[in-house]
Design a protein around this motif. Structure first.
Motif: not given
Length: 259
Positions: A121, A194, A200-203, A206, A217, A219
């Motif tokens: 990524d 955040t 970025p936390v949405h990745l 992976n 994970q 956050i």
């Protein structure tokens, strides 16, 4: 003298935690973390060449060479259960080192990666291009936080720092185009924040593709260097919890003791 810094001495620890620093950083930045993890752990802070205990050594420009150096540093400290944690560039160093240790028959019980996306990524970051002029690169680094107060008061420090950062960023850039990572036998925890645009936390999920074991994970609120805000308190607690819950560590690490 070992190139690893020990904030507190523990010769019979329940676990040894190796901490790998970010680009341009050194082990000393993570000194407060030792007070935030269980008292029966031994904490070993890495200094890559060009900084800290290795300030007289030429900095490296290759991620493989960095991981190889850390692997050699860590091997004399094996015996107790071993865990690795790295932030930003240190996350890559930690994973590469864990892979090298596994190949040598020295498995680790857990790897923590913070402030970094999985290799597939990662993309070039314009404001962290090592080819930028000094002022532009310094502005990009400052925008992320983590630059010490009164940074420019020491004559010549900025130029030495930027030289070191350029080497580190070159190593990271080359690592992006290298062969895909092999999968670890150890579990992985990815730590994110955040407002960290670099990870970025949405990745973060992976990272799960890089382990044959469990993936979790955590956050936090904040930016890339969020843990400096509270002196590593929240990160230290979460890190200790994750190590204790790691499947490969359950039978080796006591669950009691202060964190």
């Amino acid at each position: 003298m070992s190139a690893l810094v020990r904030p507190r001495r523990n010769d019979d620890p329940a676990l040894r935690l190796v901490v790998c620093h970010h680009a341009g950083g050194s082990g000393s930045a993570y000194f407060p973390l030792a007070a935030r993890v269980p008292e029966d752990w031994d904490v070993l802070l890495v200094d890559l060449p060009g900084r800290g205990r290795r300030h007289r050594e030429a900095p490296l420009r290759d991620m493989g060479a960095m991981a190889a150096r850390v692997t050699e540093d860590v091997l004399p400290w094996t015996g107790p259960p071993l865990a690795l944690f790295g932030h930003s560039m240190g996350a890559v160093v930690a994973v590469e080192t864990a892979l090298a240790l596994e190949e040598r028959g020295t498995p680790v019980v857990w790897v923590g990666v913070s402030g970094r996306l999985a290799p597939a990524d990662c993309r070039p970051v314009a404001h962290l291009d090592p080819r930028l002029p000094d002022e532009e690169l310094m502005a990009g680094l400052s925008s992320m936080g983590g630059i010490p107060a009164r940074f420019d008061e020491v004559p010549g420090f900025r130029s030495r720092f930027l030289r070191l950062v350029r080497h580190d960023l070159h190593a990271l850039g080359a690592a992006r185009t290298g062969a895909p990572f092999r999968r670890l036998d150890a579990p992985i925890t990815a730590f994110g924040a955040t407002r960290d645009d670099l990870a970025p936390v949405h990745l973060l999920a992976n990272w799960a593709a890089l382990t044959r074991s469990a993936f979790t994970q955590r956050i936090f609120e904040g930016g890339h260097f969020h843990f400096f805000d509270d002196g590593f308190a929240a990160l230290g607690r979460s890190l200790a919890d994750e190590v204790r819950r790691a499947p490969t560590a359950l039978d080796q690490i006591p669950t009691g003791g202060p964190a």
